[in-house]
Design a protein around this motif. Structure first.
Motif, PDB file in Angstrom:
ATOM      1  N   VAL A 108       0.510  -1.040  -0.185  1.00  0.00           N
ATOM      2  CA  VAL A 108      -0.051  -0.180  -0.033  1.00  0.00           C
ATOM      3  C   VAL A 108       0.697   1.455   0.172  1.00  0.00           C
ATOM      4  CG1 VAL A 108      -1.767   1.289   1.026  1.00  0.00           C
ATOM      5  CG2 VAL A 108      -2.050  -1.080   1.035  1.00  0.00           C
ATOM      6  N   LYS A 109       2.135   1.323   0.698  1.00  0.00           N
ATOM      7  CA  LYS A 109       2.893   2.343   0.468  1.00  0.00           C
ATOM      8  C   LYS A 109       3.382   2.891  -0.766  1.00  0.00           C
ATOM      9  CE  LYS A 109       4.670   2.150   5.490  1.00  0.00           C
ATOM     10  NZ  LYS A 109       5.969   1.881   6.586  1.00  0.00           N
ATOM     11  N   LYS A 110       3.962   1.579  -1.021  1.00  0.00           N
ATOM     12  CA  LYS A 110       4.235   1.397  -2.937  1.00  0.00           C
ATOM     13  C   LYS A 110       3.184   2.392  -3.389  1.00  0.00           C
ATOM     14  CE  LYS A 110       7.024  -2.542  -1.779  1.00  0.00           C
ATOM     15  NZ  LYS A 110       7.411  -4.296  -2.959  1.00  0.00           N
ATOM     16  N   ILE A 111       1.823   2.081  -3.516  1.00  0.00           N
ATOM     17  CA  ILE A 111       1.358   2.655  -4.285  1.00  0.00           C
ATOM     18  C   ILE A 111       1.358   4.368  -4.032  1.00  0.00           C
ATOM     19  CG2 ILE A 111      -1.379   3.421  -4.927  1.00  0.00           C
ATOM     20  CD1 ILE A 111      -2.106   0.544  -3.978  1.00  0.00           C
ATOM     21  N   ILE A 112       1.087   4.790  -2.938  1.00  0.00           N
ATOM     22  CA  ILE A 112       1.217   5.947  -2.547  1.00  0.00           C
ATOM     23  C   ILE A 112       2.403   6.584  -2.943  1.00  0.00           C
ATOM     24  CG2 ILE A 112       0.970   7.744  -1.108  1.00  0.00           C
ATOM     25  CD1 ILE A 112      -0.686   5.454   0.691  1.00  0.00           C
ATOM     26  N   LYS A 113       3.359   6.213  -2.458  1.00  0.00           N
ATOM     27  CA  LYS A 113       5.007   6.669  -3.191  1.00  0.00           C
ATOM     28  C   LYS A 113       5.225   6.869  -4.640  1.00  0.00           C
ATOM     29  CE  LYS A 113       9.631   5.228  -2.914  1.00  0.00           C
ATOM     30  NZ  LYS A 113      10.896   4.473  -2.698  1.00  0.00           N
ATOM     31  N   CYS A 114       4.032   5.711  -5.537  1.00  0.00           N
ATOM     32  CA  CYS A 114       3.875   5.717  -7.209  1.00  0.00           C
ATOM     33  C   CYS A 114       3.523   6.684  -7.302  1.00  0.00           C
ATOM     34  CB  CYS A 114       3.832   4.052  -7.720  1.00  0.00           C
ATOM     35  SG  CYS A 114       4.184   4.008  -9.231  1.00  0.00           S
ATOM     36  N   VAL A 115       2.103   6.987  -7.227  1.00  0.00           N
ATOM     37  CA  VAL A 115       1.503   7.991  -7.406  1.00  0.00           C
ATOM     38  C   VAL A 115       2.188   9.443  -6.693  1.00  0.00           C
ATOM     39  CG1 VAL A 115      -0.776   9.726  -6.560  1.00  0.00           C
ATOM     40  CG2 VAL A 115      -0.413   6.521  -6.517  1.00  0.00           C
ATOM     41  N   ARG A 116       3.025   9.646  -5.933  1.00  0.00           N
ATOM     42  CA  ARG A 116       3.046  11.061  -5.645  1.00  0.00           C
ATOM     43  C   ARG A 116       4.286  11.044  -6.520  1.00  0.00           C
ATOM     44  NH1 ARG A 116       4.523  10.836   1.093  1.00  0.00           N
ATOM     45  NH2 ARG A 116       2.686  11.791   1.901  1.00  0.00           N
ATOM     46  N   GLY A 117       5.440   9.934  -7.039  1.00  0.00           N
ATOM     47  CA  GLY A 117       6.255  10.241  -7.951  1.00  0.00           C
ATOM     48  C   GLY A 117       5.778  10.814  -9.730  1.00  0.00           C
ATOM     49  N   TYR A 118       4.467   9.930  -9.756  1.00  0.00           N
ATOM     50  CA  TYR A 118       3.741  10.400 -11.175  1.00  0.00           C
ATOM     51  C   TYR A 118       3.554  12.014 -10.544  1.00  0.00           C
ATOM     52  CZ  TYR A 118       0.488  11.302 -14.792  1.00  0.00           C
ATOM     53  OH  TYR A 118      -0.185  12.267 -15.721  1.00  0.00           O
ATOM     54  N   VAL A 119       2.698  12.747  -9.728  1.00  0.00           N
ATOM     55  CA  VAL A 119       2.240  13.488  -9.288  1.00  0.00           C
ATOM     56  C   VAL A 119       3.427  14.829  -9.540  1.00  0.00           C
ATOM     57  CG1 VAL A 119       2.009  15.752  -7.972  1.00  0.00           C
ATOM     58  CG2 VAL A 119       0.473  13.456  -7.982  1.00  0.00           C
ATOM     59  N   LEU A 120       5.128  14.510  -8.980  1.00  0.00           N
ATOM     60  CA  LEU A 120       6.480  14.753  -9.316  1.00  0.00           C
ATOM     61  C   LEU A 120       6.672  14.913 -10.366  1.00  0.00           C
ATOM     62  CD1 LEU A 120       8.172  16.801  -7.293  1.00  0.00           C
ATOM     63  CD2 LEU A 120       9.255  14.497  -7.318  1.00  0.00           C
ATOM     64  N   ASP A 121       6.887  14.425 -11.283  1.00  0.00           N
ATOM     65  CA  ASP A 121       7.374  14.215 -13.091  1.00  0.00           C
ATOM     66  C   ASP A 121       6.122  15.708 -13.414  1.00  0.00           C
ATOM     67  OD1 ASP A 121       8.677  12.779 -12.079  1.00  0.00           O
ATOM     68  OD2 ASP A 121       8.224  10.886 -12.865  1.00  0.00           O
ATOM     69  N   TYR A 122       4.834  14.921 -12.783  1.00  0.00           N
ATOM     70  CA  TYR A 122       3.395  15.935 -14.009  1.00  0.00           C
ATOM     71  C   TYR A 122       4.225  17.197 -13.749  1.00  0.00           C
ATOM     72  CZ  TYR A 122      -0.921  17.228 -15.921  1.00  0.00           C
ATOM     73  OH  TYR A 122      -2.131  17.453 -16.257  1.00  0.00           O
TER      74      TYR A 122
END
Length: 102
Positions: A78-92
């Motif tokens: 579940v932490k990986k999901i949140i971390k992945c979305v945060r990474g996507y948002v930062l890139d975006y």
């Protein structure tokens, strides 16, 4: 329920600002309902409803410890999901700075 339905259920559960805040708070470790209630200052009924939705989506699980109910992330993925979305948002956000929309 098939896998796609469960994926949609998970994203819907995470898509609510209160539930996302609860999930981020639980990333630090299990918390009793009283700590969640102190942190988010919602009525017990409102908080319980959000926790039920997170639990139904398979994102958190609960355990009774003495007289208190404790909630924790279902597992470390579940932490990986949140971390992945945060990474996507930062890139975006960074891509928008480099290439602003017309």
């Amino acid at each position: 329920m098939n896998q796609d339905d469960l994926i949609v259920k998970i994203f819907k559960a995470l898509g609510h600002p209160v539930r996302f805040k609860i999930m981020k708070f639980l990333c630090d470790g299990p918390k009793c309902v009283c700590k969640l209630n102190e942190r988010f200052e919602y009525s017990q009924a409102n908080l319980s409803q959000h926790l039920r939705i997170l639990k139904d989506a398979g994102l958190v699980k609960s355990e009774k410890v003495g007289l208190e109910m404790h909630y924790r992330l279902y597992n470390e993925n579940v932490k990986k999901i949140i971390k992945c979305v945060r990474g996507y948002v930062l890139d975006y956000v960074n891509s928008l700075k480099d290439n602003p929309p017309d």
